[in-house]
Write a protein that holds these residues in place. Structure first.
Motif, short mmCIF file in Angstrom:
data_model
loop_
_atom_site.label_atom_id
_atom_site.label_comp_id
_atom_site.label_asym_id
_atom_site.label_seq_id
_atom_site.Cartn_x
_atom_site.Cartn_y
_atom_site.Cartn_z
N GLY A 213 0.77 -1.24 0.00
CA GLY A 213 0.00 0.00 0.00
C GLY A 213 0.80 1.29 0.00
O GLY A 213 0.22 2.38 -0.12
N ALA A 214 2.11 1.24 0.14
CA ALA A 214 2.92 2.47 0.15
C ALA A 214 3.04 3.04 -1.26
O ALA A 214 3.29 2.30 -2.22
CB ALA A 214 4.30 2.19 0.71
N SER A 215 2.90 4.36 -1.38
CA SER A 215 3.05 5.01 -2.68
C SER A 215 4.27 5.92 -2.73
O SER A 215 4.62 6.42 -3.80
CB SER A 215 1.80 5.80 -3.04
N ILE A 216 4.93 6.15 -1.59
CA ILE A 216 6.18 6.91 -1.52
C ILE A 216 7.18 6.09 -0.73
O ILE A 216 6.83 5.50 0.31
CB ILE A 216 6.01 8.28 -0.83
N VAL A 217 8.43 6.04 -1.19
CA VAL A 217 9.50 5.44 -0.40
C VAL A 217 10.48 6.54 -0.02
O VAL A 217 10.95 7.30 -0.87
CB VAL A 217 10.22 4.30 -1.15
N HIS A 218 10.73 6.66 1.28
CA HIS A 218 11.73 7.60 1.81
C HIS A 218 13.02 6.83 1.98
O HIS A 218 13.07 5.85 2.74
CB HIS A 218 11.25 8.18 3.14
N ALA A 219 14.08 7.24 1.27
CA ALA A 219 15.26 6.40 1.14
C ALA A 219 16.54 7.08 1.62
O ALA A 219 16.81 8.25 1.32
CB ALA A 219 15.44 5.98 -0.31
N HIS A 220 17.32 6.31 2.38
CA HIS A 220 18.70 6.61 2.73
C HIS A 220 19.58 5.56 2.06
O HIS A 220 19.08 4.54 1.57
CB HIS A 220 18.93 6.52 4.24
N VAL A 221 20.88 5.77 2.10
CA VAL A 221 21.80 4.71 1.67
C VAL A 221 22.84 4.48 2.76
O VAL A 221 23.10 5.36 3.59
CB VAL A 221 22.50 5.02 0.33
N ARG A 222 23.40 3.29 2.76
CA ARG A 222 24.39 2.88 3.76
C ARG A 222 25.68 2.42 3.08
O ARG A 222 25.67 1.95 1.95
CB ARG A 222 23.85 1.73 4.61
N PHE B 179 14.35 11.04 -1.61
CA PHE B 179 15.67 10.89 -1.01
C PHE B 179 15.76 11.73 0.27
O PHE B 179 15.17 12.82 0.36
CB PHE B 179 16.76 11.35 -1.97
N SER B 180 16.52 11.25 1.22
CA SER B 180 16.78 12.00 2.44
C SER B 180 17.98 12.93 2.25
O SER B 180 19.00 12.53 1.69
CB SER B 180 17.09 11.05 3.60
N HIS C 196 27.07 20.78 1.80
CA HIS C 196 26.51 20.49 0.48
C HIS C 196 26.53 19.00 0.16
O HIS C 196 25.81 18.56 -0.74
CB HIS C 196 27.27 21.27 -0.58
N GLU C 197 27.34 18.24 0.88
CA GLU C 197 27.34 16.78 0.71
C GLU C 197 25.94 16.20 0.89
O GLU C 197 25.59 15.20 0.27
CB GLU C 197 28.31 16.19 1.74
N ARG C 198 25.13 16.85 1.74
CA ARG C 198 23.79 16.35 2.03
C ARG C 198 22.86 16.43 0.82
O ARG C 198 21.84 15.74 0.77
CB ARG C 198 23.18 17.13 3.19
N GLY C 199 23.18 17.25 -0.16
CA GLY C 199 22.32 17.39 -1.33
C GLY C 199 22.96 16.95 -2.62
O GLY C 199 22.43 17.23 -3.70
N GLY C 200 24.06 16.23 -2.53
CA GLY C 200 24.77 15.83 -3.75
C GLY C 200 24.01 14.89 -4.65
O GLY C 200 24.30 14.78 -5.84
N MET C 201 22.98 14.22 -4.10
CA MET C 201 22.20 13.25 -4.89
C MET C 201 21.01 13.90 -5.60
O MET C 201 20.31 13.25 -6.37
CB MET C 201 21.72 12.12 -3.98
N LEU C 202 20.75 15.17 -5.34
CA LEU C 202 19.56 15.81 -5.91
C LEU C 202 19.63 15.92 -7.43
O LEU C 202 18.60 15.96 -8.10
CB LEU C 202 19.35 17.18 -5.28
N ARG C 203 20.85 15.94 -7.96
CA ARG C 203 21.00 16.00 -9.42
C ARG C 203 20.45 14.75 -10.11
O ARG C 203 20.24 14.74 -11.33
CB ARG C 203 22.47 16.18 -9.79
N LEU C 204 20.22 13.69 -9.32
CA LEU C 204 19.64 12.46 -9.88
C LEU C 204 18.15 12.61 -10.16
O LEU C 204 17.54 11.74 -10.77
CB LEU C 204 19.88 11.30 -8.91
N LYS C 205 17.56 13.69 -9.66
CA LYS C 205 16.15 14.03 -9.91
C LYS C 205 15.17 12.98 -9.40
O LYS C 205 14.32 12.48 -10.16
CB LYS C 205 15.91 14.33 -11.40
#
Length: 280
Positions: free
Chosen positions: A42-51, A82-83, A92-101
């Motif tokens: 039933g989930a329609s959004i996944v909130h994701a981190h990476v390890r 993405f978190s 700025h390391e915290r937002g480096g993945m935002l370019r992945l859209k």
């Protein structure tokens, strides 16, 4: 079907380890598999981190890229959030993945206490993260650990730093931050209605034993919910959750109790004002 409820599943986070619950998905492959099952529940959004391989938190864009690739392949309909939280990186390391859209990203707009440290979100970093999200077409989800964060989101919307009407998540039950308090929760809802309009979508997340409590309050009050092993590793006081899907199923049961349909990914995009995917 009226007022569908969005269920977001926070699958991993930065803190829970397999020593806390063996079901916590750590590897990319485990996260994709866990997300697929949660989506089917039933989930329609996944909130994701990476390890990292040793289980420690990471903000490596390459790991986020691998995760996004797996999610797009195996769960193409689910919205990916993405978190940009501070436990896995700095500046700025915290937002480096935002370019992945990704479809969405979390955005904390103020600082507050956490159990053993200060969760620092300085204004310059908040503004940079918001600008990066706007530049890459990423929908922010405002994580409100305090009333002031809701008010700051409104200010940022009014002055254009946030392009769209904010989608705010109330986070309650974090030690040393806002407790899970019904009167405070009700005031948050009234504040959202006053600042953003009675039709503004919002959601709530409860930490630990407060997860199901906040799910109940939010669904009953017309909001949306977050669940998952990031925030809570138990089904109840005595039982570990066997999966993220099992926690999603508990939220689905509450939706049924309050006669609210579970939002599909298509409905979720419509509620949040996101573009529908192009079907080939």
């Amino acid at each position: 079907m009226s007022n569908p409820c969005i269920i977001c599943v926070a699958i991993t986070g930065s803190l829970p380890q397999k020593s806390d619950n063996p079901a916590v998905p750590v590897s990319i492959e485990e996260q994709v598999e866990s997300t697929q099952a949660a989506h089917e529940a039933g989930a329609s959004i996944v909130h994701a981190h990476v390890r990292n391989p040793d289980g420690t938190p990471s903000s490596d864009p390459e790991r986020f890229a691998r995760l996004l690739e797996g999610l797009r392949k195996h769960c193409p309909e689910i919205l990916v959030q993405f978190s940009t939280g501070g436990r896995s990186g700095a500046g700025h390391e915290r937002g480096g993945m935002l370019r992945l859209k990704p479809d969405m990203a979390s955005l904390s707009v103020g600082s507050n206490n956490f159990p053993t440290r200060v969760y620092e979100n300085p204004p310059q970093l908040v503004d940079w993260l918001a600008a990066e999200m706007a530049a890459h077409g990423v929908r922010p989800e405002i994580e409100a650990f305090d009333l002031s964060h809701i008010l700051m989101a409104h200010r940022m919307w009014q002055d254009g730093r946030l392009r769209d009407r904010p989608y705010v998540q109330f986070v309650m039950g974090v030690q040393n931050a806002m407790p899970a308090d019904q009167e405070v929760f009700d005031y948050y809802v009234r504040t959202m209605h006053r600042l953003f309009g009675t039709d503004a979508p919002w959601c709530a997340a409860g930490i630990g034993r407060h997860q199901i409590e906040l799910n109940d309050w939010a669904i009953r009050a017309g909001g949306h919910v977050r669940t998952g092993l990031e925030d809570n590793v138990r089904l109840d006081r005595h039982t570990l959750a066997p999966s993220n899907a099992a926690l999603v199923a508990k939220a689905v049961t509450l939706c049924e109790r309050y006669e609210r349909p579970v939002a599909t990914p298509y409905e979720t995009r419509a509620i949040l004002g996101l573009h529908q995917p192009v079907v080939a």
